[in-house]
Design a protein around this motif. Structure first.
Motif, PDB file in Angstrom:
ATOM      1  N   GLY A  84      -8.408  37.948 -28.811  1.00 13.94           N
ATOM      2  CA  GLY A  84      -9.164  37.304 -27.739  1.00 13.94           C
ATOM      3  C   GLY A  84      -9.465  38.257 -26.594  1.00 13.94           C
ATOM      4  N   GLN A  87     -12.361  40.470 -27.691  1.00 17.99           N
ATOM      5  CA  GLN A  87     -13.628  39.736 -27.642  1.00 17.99           C
ATOM      6  C   GLN A  87     -14.066  39.503 -26.203  1.00 17.99           C
ATOM      7  N   GLY A  88     -13.129  39.223 -25.321  1.00 21.03           N
ATOM      8  CA  GLY A  88     -13.454  39.026 -23.918  1.00 21.03           C
ATOM      9  C   GLY A  88     -13.974  40.298 -23.267  1.00 21.03           C
ATOM     10  N   ASN A  91     -17.574  40.819 -24.612  1.00 17.33           N
ATOM     11  CA  ASN A  91     -18.524  39.880 -24.001  1.00 17.33           C
ATOM     12  C   ASN A  91     -18.729  40.168 -22.521  1.00 17.33           C
ATOM     13  N   LYS A 129     -14.539  33.116 -13.492  1.00 19.21           N
ATOM     14  CA  LYS A 129     -14.565  33.322 -14.943  1.00 19.21           C
ATOM     15  C   LYS A 129     -13.181  33.097 -15.537  1.00 19.21           C
ATOM     16  N   ILE A 130     -12.149  33.608 -14.877  1.00 17.99           N
ATOM     17  CA  ILE A 130     -10.784  33.421 -15.366  1.00 17.99           C
ATOM     18  C   ILE A 130     -10.412  31.944 -15.345  1.00 17.99           C
ATOM     19  N   GLY A 132     -12.388  29.315 -15.387  1.00 22.43           N
ATOM     20  CA  GLY A 132     -13.155  28.587 -16.397  1.00 22.43           C
ATOM     21  C   GLY A 132     -12.630  28.813 -17.800  1.00 22.43           C
ATOM     22  N   SER A 133     -12.252  30.044 -18.106  1.00 28.60           N
ATOM     23  CA  SER A 133     -11.700  30.346 -19.430  1.00 28.60           C
ATOM     24  C   SER A 133     -10.365  29.635 -19.637  1.00 28.60           C
ATOM     25  N   LEU A 134      -9.503  29.688 -18.624  1.00 29.71           N
ATOM     26  CA  LEU A 134      -8.208  29.005 -18.739  1.00 29.71           C
ATOM     27  C   LEU A 134      -8.388  27.498 -18.876  1.00 29.71           C
ATOM     28  N   GLN A 136     -10.927  25.923 -20.170  1.00 22.77           N
ATOM     29  CA  GLN A 136     -11.405  25.634 -21.526  1.00 22.77           C
ATOM     30  C   GLN A 136     -10.263  25.706 -22.532  1.00 22.77           C
ATOM     31  N   TRP A 137      -9.457  26.761 -22.441  1.00 24.46           N
ATOM     32  CA  TRP A 137      -8.385  26.925 -23.424  1.00 24.46           C
ATOM     33  C   TRP A 137      -7.295  25.889 -23.262  1.00 24.46           C
TER      34      TRP A 137
END
Length: 142
Positions: A84, A87-88, A91, A129-130, A132-134, A136-137
């Motif tokens: 991950g 990939q991060g 991206n 961004k951090i 939002g990613s957290l 989502q996960w």
């Protein structure tokens, strides 16, 4: 009535043509953004150019393989975290290169008048961004 073999051949031809079109678009996109040449230039690792080329090629082929198979693998949380992270990073670099090419941030700064507060703006983007990613996960990926 069209024989099934002819239909399957036509489907294969359409799928192959679509794959070529998408692949050519991907290569053109990466080439126009100049991500890889810029990374090589910044890291001063021109001697590893064949390795970079092989990694891009095999990574693309492996990605295609994963897209078209239903095979699953059980990995430890550490390997999944490293996957991950890679990939991060990719991206994030792709998004940064795209914004650099399109001059998004300089235009944004001048339009809204935040040239004196660039550090705060960048930190807001990073922490957003951090978060939002957290989010989502933690709430959507189980």
């Amino acid at each position: 009535m069209i024989p099934m073999l002819l239909i399957h051949l036509l489907e294969a031809l359409i799928g192959f043509s679509a794959g070529l079109a998408v692949g050519a678009g991907y290569v053109a996109f990466i080439t126009i953004l100049g991500i890889i040449p810029r990374l090589i230039q910044l890291s001063k690792t021109e001697m590893f150019l064949p390795i970079y080329t092989a990694c891009i090629l095999f990574g693309s082929i492996f990605g295609i393989y994963l897209s078209f198979t239903s095979q699953t693998w059980e990995y430890s949380a550490i390997i999944v975290a490293i996957w991950g992270l890679m990939q991060g990073i990719f991206n994030g670099m792709l998004a940064a290169a795209l914004t650099e090419v399109l001059n998004v941030f300089p235009i944004l700064y001048k339009r809204i008048g935040v040239e004196k507060h660039l550090l705060w703006l960048f930190m807001a983007i990073v922490f957003g961004k951090i978060a939002g990613s957290l989010f989502q996960w933690v709430f959507f990926v189980r």
